[in-house]
Design a protein around this motif. Sequence first.
Motif, PDB file in Angstrom:
ATOM      1  N   VAL A 154     -13.329   5.419   5.702  1.00 43.25           N
ATOM      2  CA  VAL A 154     -12.104   4.840   6.270  1.00 43.25           C
ATOM      3  C   VAL A 154     -12.342   3.392   6.695  1.00 43.25           C
ATOM      4  CG1 VAL A 154     -10.546   4.953   8.273  1.00 43.25           C
ATOM      5  CG2 VAL A 154     -11.061   7.029   6.986  1.00 43.25           C
ATOM      6  N   LYS A 155     -13.521   3.104   7.218  1.00 45.08           N
ATOM      7  CA  LYS A 155     -13.851   1.750   7.683  1.00 45.08           C
ATOM      8  C   LYS A 155     -14.241   0.803   6.553  1.00 45.08           C
ATOM      9  CE  LYS A 155     -15.375   3.494  12.155  1.00 45.08           C
ATOM     10  NZ  LYS A 155     -16.539   3.807  13.006  1.00 45.08           N
ATOM     11  N   GLY A 156     -14.437   1.334   5.325  1.00 42.88           N
ATOM     12  CA  GLY A 156     -14.734   0.471   4.185  1.00 42.88           C
ATOM     13  C   GLY A 156     -16.206   0.157   3.989  1.00 42.88           C
ATOM     14  N   ILE A 157     -17.091   1.103   4.265  1.00 46.40           N
ATOM     15  CA  ILE A 157     -18.526   0.852   4.128  1.00 46.40           C
ATOM     16  C   ILE A 157     -18.916   0.446   2.712  1.00 46.40           C
ATOM     17  CG2 ILE A 157     -19.065   3.320   3.838  1.00 46.40           C
ATOM     18  CD1 ILE A 157     -21.333   0.652   5.469  1.00 46.40           C
ATOM     19  N   VAL A 158     -18.305   1.051   1.708  1.00 49.47           N
ATOM     20  CA  VAL A 158     -18.653   0.717   0.325  1.00 49.47           C
ATOM     21  C   VAL A 158     -18.285  -0.730   0.012  1.00 49.47           C
ATOM     22  CG1 VAL A 158     -18.143   1.258  -2.090  1.00 49.47           C
ATOM     23  CG2 VAL A 158     -18.569   3.108  -0.468  1.00 49.47           C
ATOM     24  N   SER A 159     -17.091  -1.139   0.366  1.00 46.89           N
ATOM     25  CA  SER A 159     -16.654  -2.517   0.140  1.00 46.89           C
ATOM     26  C   SER A 159     -17.506  -3.502   0.932  1.00 46.89           C
ATOM     27  CB  SER A 159     -15.181  -2.683   0.522  1.00 46.89           C
ATOM     28  OG  SER A 159     -14.386  -1.821  -0.260  1.00 46.89           O
ATOM     29  N   VAL A 182      -9.505  19.111   6.924  1.00 46.61           N
ATOM     30  CA  VAL A 182      -9.433  18.326   8.157  1.00 46.61           C
ATOM     31  C   VAL A 182      -8.119  18.597   8.873  1.00 46.61           C
ATOM     32  CG1 VAL A 182     -10.899  16.489   7.215  1.00 46.61           C
ATOM     33  CG2 VAL A 182      -8.408  16.310   7.009  1.00 46.61           C
ATOM     34  N   ASP A 183      -8.065  18.173  10.115  1.00 47.93           N
ATOM     35  CA  ASP A 183      -6.829  18.233  10.892  1.00 47.93           C
ATOM     36  C   ASP A 183      -5.976  17.008  10.566  1.00 47.93           C
ATOM     37  OD1 ASP A 183      -7.491  20.641  12.230  1.00 47.93           O
ATOM     38  OD2 ASP A 183      -8.684  19.527  13.702  1.00 47.93           O
ATOM     39  N   GLU A 210      -4.379  11.553   8.521  1.00 50.19           N
ATOM     40  CA  GLU A 210      -3.526  10.366   8.673  1.00 50.19           C
ATOM     41  C   GLU A 210      -4.274   9.051   8.481  1.00 50.19           C
ATOM     42  OE1 GLU A 210      -1.849  10.954  12.565  1.00 50.19           O
ATOM     43  OE2 GLU A 210      -0.076  11.966  11.741  1.00 50.19           O
ATOM     44  N   MET A 211      -5.598   9.067   8.570  1.00 47.07           N
ATOM     45  CA  MET A 211      -6.379   7.847   8.400  1.00 47.07           C
ATOM     46  C   MET A 211      -6.529   7.454   6.925  1.00 47.07           C
ATOM     47  SD  MET A 211      -9.394   8.305  11.160  1.00 47.07           S
ATOM     48  CE  MET A 211      -9.085   9.029  12.743  1.00 47.07           C
ATOM     49  N   PHE A 212      -6.232   8.380   6.026  1.00 48.25           N
ATOM     50  CA  PHE A 212      -6.374   8.146   4.601  1.00 48.25           C
ATOM     51  C   PHE A 212      -5.022   7.888   3.957  1.00 48.25           C
ATOM     52  CE2 PHE A 212     -10.199  10.416   5.690  1.00 48.25           C
ATOM     53  CZ  PHE A 212     -11.165   9.847   4.875  1.00 48.25           C
ATOM     54  N   ASP A 213      -5.039   7.108   2.894  1.00 46.25           N
ATOM     55  CA  ASP A 213      -3.844   6.926   2.078  1.00 46.25           C
ATOM     56  C   ASP A 213      -3.388   8.302   1.598  1.00 46.25           C
ATOM     57  OD1 ASP A 213      -2.365   6.574  -0.540  1.00 46.25           O
ATOM     58  OD2 ASP A 213      -2.617   4.462   0.026  1.00 46.25           O
ATOM     59  N   VAL A 228      -8.882  16.443   1.982  1.00 44.42           N
ATOM     60  CA  VAL A 228      -9.040  15.022   1.682  1.00 44.42           C
ATOM     61  C   VAL A 228     -10.036  14.861   0.542  1.00 44.42           C
ATOM     62  CG1 VAL A 228      -9.812  12.783   2.571  1.00 44.42           C
ATOM     63  CG2 VAL A 228      -8.491  14.320   4.040  1.00 44.42           C
ATOM     64  N   ASP A 229      -9.682  14.017  -0.416  1.00 44.01           N
ATOM     65  CA  ASP A 229     -10.525  13.729  -1.571  1.00 44.01           C
ATOM     66  C   ASP A 229     -11.319  12.447  -1.311  1.00 44.01           C
ATOM     67  OD1 ASP A 229     -11.724  13.341  -4.014  1.00 44.01           O
ATOM     68  OD2 ASP A 229      -9.903  13.715  -5.172  1.00 44.01           O
TER      69      ASP A 229
END
Length: 181
Positions: free
Chosen positions: A62-67, A99-100, A105-108, A122-123
Amino acid sequence: QVHSANASVITAPGLYSKCDALITCEENLYLVISVADCLPVMLYDKINNAAANIHSGWRGTVKGIVSAAIGKMSSEFGSKPADISAFIGPGITAENFEVDEDVAEMFDVKYVKRKNPVKYLVDIKHCVHDQLTGSGVLTENIEVSPYCTLIEREYLHSYRRDRDASGRMFAVIGMKPILHP
């Protein structure tokens, strides 16, 4: 590993806290992360001889670690995303990452499927794949493990399945010296 978007450039062996991505251009320096449902994401730029090993749990994703890791490879070593090869290792799959609503809600919405009135799936692998391509890594340079840590009981560790009894798996990437004639 702290479930962050922090990427650190490593030049010597050691323990590195407060980050979830290790990056190097040093030969014979092997980057190790541990996982037990989170995704190991390994990157290699053969043009600039740079490698990264990323711990991409749902929070880091969610925080974008890969990017963030790709950005650090670009700024520190001149890596171009189109020259990077990526491997998304075994982790929990979309069919099992329950997940709950607060996490969903944090994901697209394209990565989320309602399982029942209170639970969602979540995928995260698809999300990480899209972060790679969104950063400029070519689809043909990305390999994704099909294995799910939750269901591969005999081969893979899963914190969600085994809780405190779970072990950890190590993902390792490094570069051997290039021998010149």
